[in-house]
Design a protein around this motif. Structure first.
Motif: not given
Length: 488
Positions: A158-159, A162, A236
């Motif tokens: 997710r890092t 994003s 994020e």
């Protein structure tokens, strides 16, 4: 007759629109002449009125071109998303979902992380002025360095997602994932295969457990970008997060800039600003980091403008690559959490630089419930327990050298070690006359299981031998005064 009236109204509307918006003759040109064609103060970020950006270029009298860097297509796509956790809303947990096993490996709820989208949308919680700011047309590119050790699969992905989705591609030189000797299978071949889809992502690995600082140094030594941007592996990034950081460095290369660090809840993954939002970094006499309000005399007329800060939080910042090495980088002798933010901050000020926090750049960060892995330098509960000046309990010796504190959430939760934050709450303890360690938040006491060498919260029982805690030196006068103040 009706047809003629309709045509007349259409012509009137077209004429009005032209009068307002035509670049050279409309009212917009009058606004531009009055507000945009002006001398910009050093470091000042220009603001456009609502709806006047859309990627256009504008020239100020300082001769520099600026533009609106927002990706409106991406913003619109995010606005249309729906589902659990979207727009940064808390994931709806049931009673069955509250299982300590979900925290065990990562220090945050990996069950929730696995059940929200890798490309989930976030709320735009910036100051409204940020939506209309323009930055230099020509910004330096950056190497984004992300160290990790045994990071959760979905939190790490997710890092990356994003960053890819919310960053202009032209500004990313590369994304360097630096693996600090992880031993989890999903971070080996599986991670290599997944990252092939991202042309600018590369993975480097340490040959032994190095700790955060030396892992960052490895990434920085391999970086090719003009700017180094350090992020954590469970973040994020929010809308238009990077241009405000790079703009500040482009105006003065002897500048370290930090985003506003928002909170991603470790349990339900809700996204929100830190308490107090825009505040300056500072430290107390024990060298513990804290955030303090900006004094009125130092507050900017526009609260969305960057402001100077004595020290930075440490983990998330951008710096000119050449200047980072002119400063000497990090001291490689620093361990996992070794006060690296102070080292860099002091070097910046002593070498004629500046430290800025940038309200228009926002990055969410998961603050773990507890540290889920072992620290190479060791953190042993067998050492002397010491009370800090803020009524917390810190394991370690000599006095006040550790940055970990006893932390507990509920009357039945385990007692864990977490970064000392100095805000009492879950880390607030009282040592009472009956020799129990009382926790006001849960209204319970520290208990221990000698056989399993565990400590946990339990209903207070002054007669219980496993709740008796003996300290070598106790000042009863100070203790009684403190306890009477706490109970009043």
């Amino acid at each position: 007759m009706k047809r003629k009236q309709k045509r007349f109204l259409q012509m009137t509307l077209l004429f009005t629109a032209a009068l307002i918006f035509l670049p050279d003759v409309g009212l917009w040109s009058l606004y531009k002449d009055k507000h945009l064609e002006k001398s910009a103060e050093p470091g000042e970020q220009q603001t456009l009125p609502l709806g006047m950006g859309d990627g256009q270029l504008f020239t100020w009298t300082d001769g520099l071109k600026r533009k609106d860097w927002h990706d409106y297509e991406s913003i619109q796509k995010d606005a249309m998303r729906s589902g659990k956790g979207e727009h940064g809303k808390p994931y709806p947990l049931t009673e069955e979902d509250h299982d300590d096993s979900a925290y065990r490996e990562n220090g945050f709820n990996i069950f929730v992380s696995n059940n929200i989208a890798l490309e989930r949308s976030l709320p735009d919680i910036r100051h409204p002025n940020c939506k209309h700011k323009v930055y230099l047309e020509k910004l330096p590119n950056t190497s984004i360095i992300i160290p990790f050790h045994n990071e959760g699969w979905t939190s790490l992905l997710r890092t990356i997602h994003s960053i890819i989705n919310r960053t202009p591609d032209s500004l990313i030189a590369e994304i360097i994932l630096v693996d600090d000797f992880s031993d989890r299978e999903h971070l080996k071949e599986k991670l290599e295969e997944y990252m092939v889809r991202f042309a600018k992502v590369r993975i480097v690995r340490t040959k032994k457990r190095e700790g955060l600082i030396r892992t960052r140094l490895l990434g920085a030594s391999l970086a090719r970008g003009e700017v180094l941007t350090f992020l954590d592996s469970h973040c994020e990034v929010n809308v238009n997060w990077l241009p405000p950081l790079l703009n500040q460095i482009a105006l003065n290369h002897k500048t370290i800039v930090c985003p506003m660090i928002d909170v991603i809840d470790h349990n339900h993954f809700g996204y929100e600003a830190q308490a107090g939002d825009a505040m300056r970094g500072a430290f107390d006499w024990e060298m513990y980091y804290k955030r303090i309000p900006i004094p009125p005399e130092l507050q900017r007329a526009d609260p969305s403008d960057p402001f100077e800060s004595p020290v930075m939080a440490g983990g998330l910042f951008a710096v000119n690559r050449k200047w980072f090495w002119e400063l000497g980088g990090y001291d490689p002798g620093l361990e996992i959490w070794g006060g690296e933010q102070y080292e860099i901050s002091f070097k910046v000020w002593m070498c004629g630089g500046g430290m800025f926090d940038v309200p228009c750049s926002r990055v969410g960060h998961i603050y773990r419930k507890y540290v889920p892995y072992k620290v190479p330098s060791g953190t042993s509960l067998a050492r002397l327990f010491t009370f800090g000046w803020r009524e917390d309990i810190r394991p370690g010796e000599p006095l006040h050298t550790r940055k970990f504190c006893f932390d507990a959430i509920s009357h039945s939760s385990p007692v864990t070690l977490y970064d000392c934050h100095g805000m009492k709450g879950n880390q607030h303890w009282s040592y009472r006359k009956d020799k129990t360690l009382f926790h006001p938040v849960s209204n319970s006491c520290i208990d221990c299981n000698p056989a399993e060498k565990k400590i946990f919260m339990n209903r207070c029982d002054p007669l219980s031998e496993t709740q008796q805690w003996m300290f070598e030196h106790i000042n009863m006068t100070v203790l009684e005064k403190f306890n009477s103040k706490a109970s009043s």
